[in-house]
Design a protein around this motif. Structure first.
Motif, PDB file in Angstrom:
ATOM      1  N   SER A 104     -18.928 -13.025 -21.295  1.00  0.00           N
ATOM      2  CA  SER A 104     -20.362 -13.353 -21.238  1.00  0.00           C
ATOM      3  C   SER A 104     -21.180 -12.319 -20.483  1.00  0.00           C
ATOM      4  N   GLY A 105     -20.486 -11.353 -19.874  1.00  0.00           N
ATOM      5  CA  GLY A 105     -21.202 -10.325 -19.127  1.00  0.00           C
ATOM      6  C   GLY A 105     -21.468 -10.673 -17.678  1.00  0.00           C
ATOM      7  N   ASP A 106     -20.887 -11.774 -17.208  1.00  0.00           N
ATOM      8  CA  ASP A 106     -21.092 -12.156 -15.808  1.00  0.00           C
ATOM      9  C   ASP A 106     -20.324 -11.233 -14.853  1.00  0.00           C
ATOM     10  N   ALA A 107     -19.279 -10.581 -15.334  1.00  0.00           N
ATOM     11  CA  ALA A 107     -18.492  -9.671 -14.500  1.00  0.00           C
ATOM     12  C   ALA A 107     -17.751  -8.691 -15.403  1.00  0.00           C
ATOM     13  N   ASP A 108     -17.337  -7.564 -14.812  1.00  0.00           N
ATOM     14  CA  ASP A 108     -16.543  -6.581 -15.553  1.00  0.00           C
ATOM     15  C   ASP A 108     -15.064  -6.644 -15.189  1.00  0.00           C
ATOM     16  N   ASN A 109     -14.795  -6.819 -13.890  1.00  0.00           N
ATOM     17  CA  ASN A 109     -13.410  -6.868 -13.417  1.00  0.00           C
ATOM     18  C   ASN A 109     -13.282  -7.988 -12.392  1.00  0.00           C
ATOM     19  N   VAL A 110     -12.381  -8.919 -12.650  1.00  0.00           N
ATOM     20  CA  VAL A 110     -12.271 -10.126 -11.825  1.00  0.00           C
ATOM     21  C   VAL A 110     -10.896 -10.191 -11.168  1.00  0.00           C
ATOM     22  N   LEU A 138      -5.061  -6.581 -16.532  1.00  0.00           N
ATOM     23  CA  LEU A 138      -4.840  -5.158 -16.287  1.00  0.00           C
ATOM     24  C   LEU A 138      -3.778  -4.914 -15.226  1.00  0.00           C
ATOM     25  N   GLY A 139      -3.594  -5.878 -14.326  1.00  0.00           N
ATOM     26  CA  GLY A 139      -2.627  -5.690 -13.254  1.00  0.00           C
ATOM     27  C   GLY A 139      -2.250  -7.017 -12.623  1.00  0.00           C
ATOM     28  N   ASP A 194      -4.071  -4.922  -3.250  1.00  0.00           N
ATOM     29  CA  ASP A 194      -4.003  -3.470  -3.480  1.00  0.00           C
ATOM     30  C   ASP A 194      -2.902  -3.103  -4.466  1.00  0.00           C
ATOM     31  N   LYS A 195      -1.779  -3.817  -4.403  1.00  0.00           N
ATOM     32  CA  LYS A 195      -0.694  -3.537  -5.363  1.00  0.00           C
ATOM     33  C   LYS A 195      -1.119  -3.880  -6.791  1.00  0.00           C
ATOM     34  N   ALA A 196      -1.839  -4.979  -6.936  1.00  0.00           N
ATOM     35  CA  ALA A 196      -2.308  -5.374  -8.272  1.00  0.00           C
ATOM     36  C   ALA A 196      -3.358  -4.389  -8.789  1.00  0.00           C
ATOM     37  N   LEU A 197      -4.236  -3.930  -7.893  1.00  0.00           N
ATOM     38  CA  LEU A 197      -5.266  -2.956  -8.309  1.00  0.00           C
ATOM     39  C   LEU A 197      -4.632  -1.626  -8.703  1.00  0.00           C
ATOM     40  N   GLU A 198      -3.580  -1.243  -8.002  1.00  0.00           N
ATOM     41  CA  GLU A 198      -2.894   0.006  -8.350  1.00  0.00           C
ATOM     42  C   GLU A 198      -2.330  -0.071  -9.770  1.00  0.00           C
ATOM     43  N   MET A 199      -1.726  -1.208 -10.119  1.00  0.00           N
ATOM     44  CA  MET A 199      -1.214  -1.373 -11.475  1.00  0.00           C
ATOM     45  C   MET A 199      -2.356  -1.316 -12.494  1.00  0.00           C
ATOM     46  N   ALA A 200      -3.500  -1.882 -12.111  1.00  0.00           N
ATOM     47  CA  ALA A 200      -4.650  -1.922 -13.021  1.00  0.00           C
ATOM     48  C   ALA A 200      -5.358  -0.577 -13.122  1.00  0.00           C
ATOM     49  N   GLY A 201      -5.100   0.326 -12.168  1.00  0.00           N
ATOM     50  CA  GLY A 201      -5.814   1.599 -12.155  1.00  0.00           C
ATOM     51  C   GLY A 201      -7.247   1.451 -11.700  1.00  0.00           C
ATOM     52  N   LEU A 202      -7.494   0.485 -10.829  1.00  0.00           N
ATOM     53  CA  LEU A 202      -8.855   0.216 -10.347  1.00  0.00           C
ATOM     54  C   LEU A 202      -8.899   0.307  -8.819  1.00  0.00           C
ATOM     55  N   GLY A 260      -9.861  -7.559 -16.691  1.00  0.00           N
ATOM     56  CA  GLY A 260     -10.990  -6.661 -16.938  1.00  0.00           C
ATOM     57  C   GLY A 260     -11.297  -6.522 -18.409  1.00  0.00           C
ATOM     58  N   LYS A 261     -12.290  -5.682 -18.709  1.00  0.00           N
ATOM     59  CA  LYS A 261     -12.770  -5.537 -20.079  1.00  0.00           C
ATOM     60  C   LYS A 261     -11.783  -4.812 -20.992  1.00  0.00           C
ATOM     61  N   SER A 262     -11.156  -3.752 -20.439  1.00  0.00           N
ATOM     62  CA  SER A 262     -10.301  -2.946 -21.301  1.00  0.00           C
ATOM     63  C   SER A 262      -9.094  -2.472 -20.529  1.00  0.00           C
ATOM     64  N   GLY A 263      -8.136  -1.902 -21.251  1.00  0.00           N
ATOM     65  CA  GLY A 263      -6.909  -1.440 -20.632  1.00  0.00           C
ATOM     66  C   GLY A 263      -7.111  -0.335 -19.610  1.00  0.00           C
ATOM     67  N   GLY A 264      -8.062   0.589 -19.877  1.00  0.00           N
ATOM     68  CA  GLY A 264      -8.315   1.674 -18.942  1.00  0.00           C
ATOM     69  C   GLY A 264      -7.040   2.425 -18.589  1.00  0.00           C
ATOM     70  N   LYS A 265      -6.739   2.495 -17.317  1.00  0.00           N
ATOM     71  CA  LYS A 265      -5.541   3.195 -16.857  1.00  0.00           C
ATOM     72  C   LYS A 265      -4.324   2.273 -16.798  1.00  0.00           C
ATOM     73  N   SER A 266      -4.492   1.009 -17.118  1.00  0.00           N
ATOM     74  CA  SER A 266      -3.382   0.068 -17.064  1.00  0.00           C
ATOM     75  C   SER A 266      -2.388   0.331 -18.186  1.00  0.00           C
ATOM     76  N   ASN A 267      -1.099   0.219 -17.872  1.00  0.00           N
ATOM     77  CA  ASN A 267      -0.061   0.393 -18.886  1.00  0.00           C
ATOM     78  C   ASN A 267       0.417  -0.935 -19.453  1.00  0.00           C
ATOM     79  N   LEU A 268      -0.214  -2.041 -19.067  1.00  0.00           N
ATOM     80  CA  LEU A 268       0.214  -3.344 -19.559  1.00  0.00           C
ATOM     81  C   LEU A 268      -0.203  -3.541 -21.009  1.00  0.00           C
ATOM     82  N   ARG A 269       0.535  -4.389 -21.700  1.00  0.00           N
ATOM     83  CA  ARG A 269       0.182  -4.714 -23.087  1.00  0.00           C
ATOM     84  C   ARG A 269      -1.202  -5.376 -23.128  1.00  0.00           C
TER      85      ARG A 269
END
Length: 385
Positions: A98-104, A3-4, A26-34, A227-236
Motif C-alpha cells: 500500500s506504500g505505507d513502508a518500503d522495508n519493515v 529479504l533477511g 543487525d544479522k538479519a539486516l546483513e542478510m537483507a543487504g540493508l 521489503g519491496k524487492s530482493g536487492g542485495k538479498s540472496n534469498l528466494r
C-alpha cells in the motif's frame, strides 16, 4: 518479500535484552543487504513480563525503535501470542504493497529466564507480582492456582484421550520424531535422540503432560526483514500464497468443544493445497498442540491425530515432513512464543539452508501458529515462490 532473517537463542542470556535484540536485527539486516536507515517500518509483539522480566514497557514499539535508532513511518503491534509472527509478516506485506513502508522489521522475542526462574508462565505471570491481574475477568474464572497454559493443555490432552482413545504413547511419538529432526539442527538445544519410553518415563508436569512433551522457555529473538524487492538479498523471492487467521476469544468453560482450535477456520482456504505442500511447520508448545493441528489443519480427521502420530513418518526423511528443525520442543521457546521458530524453519527449508535436516525439493511450506489466552488465535500461511 522476505529479504533477511536471523535468530539468537540462549538458555539464559546474561547481557542486556536490548543488546541481544539489536545484534539479532543487525544479522538479519546483513542478510537483507540493508542498513538501519533503510528501515521505515516496524512490527513487534510481546507478552507481559517476557521482554526483560519487567511487567510492561510503555509504548513498546516506540522504545524498540528508539533503541535501534530508526524513525518508522509505519508502526504496528500484534497481540496474538504464538500466532503473531505470521500475522506480522502478512501485515508487513500489506503495508509495503500500500506504500505505507518500503522495508519493515519484524521483531519477536525477549528474555524468558526472569519469568521462568519465578516458576510461573507468561499466562500466569500475575502469580509472581502483587496487585495486578491478567484479565478483567480473573475473579470469575481463575479460582484455582492454575499454571496456564500447561494446565489448560493438560485438560485438553485428557479430554482428547477420553473422547478418542488417544494414548500417552501416541503423543510421545510426536516428541520422539521431532527430536529426530532436531538431531540435524545445530541451533537446537536438545539434540540427543529419544524413544517413546524416555518420554513416558519423564516426570508428570500436569497430568497427563510430561516433561519431554513441554516446551522450554528461553532467551532470544527472531527478526525478519520484509521489503519491496530482493536487492542485495540472496534469498528466494517468496510470496504468501495463502493466509488465513481466526480468533476464538471464548474461555474454555464457554467453548462447546475444547479439543478444537481456530485452525479449523484459519486453514480452511489451505486445505485444497495440502497435497502440494512439501513440509509443514506446526506450532508446538506441547505435543498435544501439534496433535490438534494435525487434525484442524486437515492432515487427518478429528480424533485421529494420535493414530497419525503413531503411523506416519513425519521426520525430515519421512513421507510428510513436519517441524523439520525439531520445533520449539527442541530449539526452545523465546519469550513464551514459538511463532518465530516455525517461520524461521520454513525459510531455512525453502532456501535450502537445512544442512543436516534439509527436505529435498522444498517449494511450498505450510506454517500454522497458535496463540493467545487458551488457544484464542490461529494463523495459517503457505509460503512459496
Amino acid at each position: 518479500m522476505i529479504l533477511g532473517f536471523s535468530s539468537s537463542i540462549h538458555k539464559r542470556y546474561e547481557g542486556s535484552t536490548f543488546r541481544l535484540m539489536s545484534d539479532t536485527v543487525d544479522k538479519a539486516l546483513e542478510m537483507a543487504g540493508l542498513q538501519r536507515d533503510n528501515i521505515d517500518g516496524l512490527i513487534a509483539t510481546f507478552l507481559p513480563g517476557t521482554f526483560d522480566g519487567n511487567i510492561a514497557l510503555h509504548f513498546y514499539t516506540s522504545q524498540l525503535a528508539q533503541y535501534l535508532g530508526i524513525r518508522p513511518r509505519f508502526l504496528d503491534y500484534v497481540d496474538f501470542g504464538g500466532a503473531s509472527a505470521l500475522a506480522m509478516l502478512y501485515r508487513a506485506e500489506k503495508a509495503i504493497a500500500s506504500g505505507d513502508a518500503d522495508n519493515v522489521l519484524l521483531i519477536v522475542g525477549g528474555k524468558a529466564s526472569p519469568v521462568r526462574e519465578r516458576k510461573v508462565t507468561a499466562d500466569s505471570i500475575d502469580r509472581a507480582y502483587k496487585g495486578i491481574t491478567l484479565t478483567p475477568f480473573d475473579e470469575y474464572f481463575r479460582t484455582y492456582e492454575d499454571m496456564n497454559p500447561v494446565t489448560d493443555y493438560a485438560l485438553v490432552a485428557k479430554r482428547h484421550s477420553h473422547l478418542f482413545g488417544t494414548s500417552d504413547e501416541q503423543r510421545a511419538e510426536i516428541a520422539v520424531k521431532q527430536r529426530f529432526n532436531a538431531s540435524g539442527n545445530p541451533s537446537a538445544i536438545y539434540k540427543e535422540r529419544i524413544e517413546v519410553k524416555d518420554v513416558i518415563s519423564s516426570r508428570i508436569v500436569s497430568d497427563p503432560l510430561r516433561l519431554l512433551e513441554i516446551v522450554y522457555p528461553v532467551d532470544g529473538f527472531h527478526v525478519f526483514v520484509v521489503g519491496k524487492s530482493g536487492g542485495k538479498s540472496n534469498l528466494r523471492p517468496l510470496r504468501i500464497k495463502h493466509f488465513g487467521e481466526a480468533h476464538w476469544p471464548d474461555m474454555p468453560p464457554e467453548l462447546p468443544d475444547i479439543v478444537s482450535t481456530p485452525a479449523i477456520e484459519s486453514a480452511r482456504g489451505a486445505r485444497q493445497m495440502l497435497d502440494k505442500i512439501d513440509c509443514f511447520q506446526l506450532y508446538d508448545s506441547f505435543t498435544i498442540t501439534v496433535l490438534l493441528q494435525l487434525e484442524d489443519v486437515g492432515l487427518t480427521e478429528k480424533g485421529k491425530g494420535g493414530k497419525f502420530a503413531e503411523e506416519v513418518d513425519f521426520t525430515y526423511q519421512g513421507e510428510i515432513p513436519i517441524n523439520t528443525g525439531g520445533g520449539s520442543l527442541n530449539v526452545g521457546q523465546p519469550a513464551y512464543m514459538s511463532g518465530g521458530v516455525i517461520l524461521e524453519e520454513a525459510l531455512i527449508q525453502l532456501n535450502r539452508m537445512g544442512e543436516g535436516r534439509q527436505v529435498k525439493d522444498v517449494n511450498q511450506v505450510l506454517i500454522n501458529g497458535i496463540g493467545g489466552w487458551n488457544r484464542a488465535h490461529s494463523t495459517t500461511m503457505i509460503l512459496g515462490e
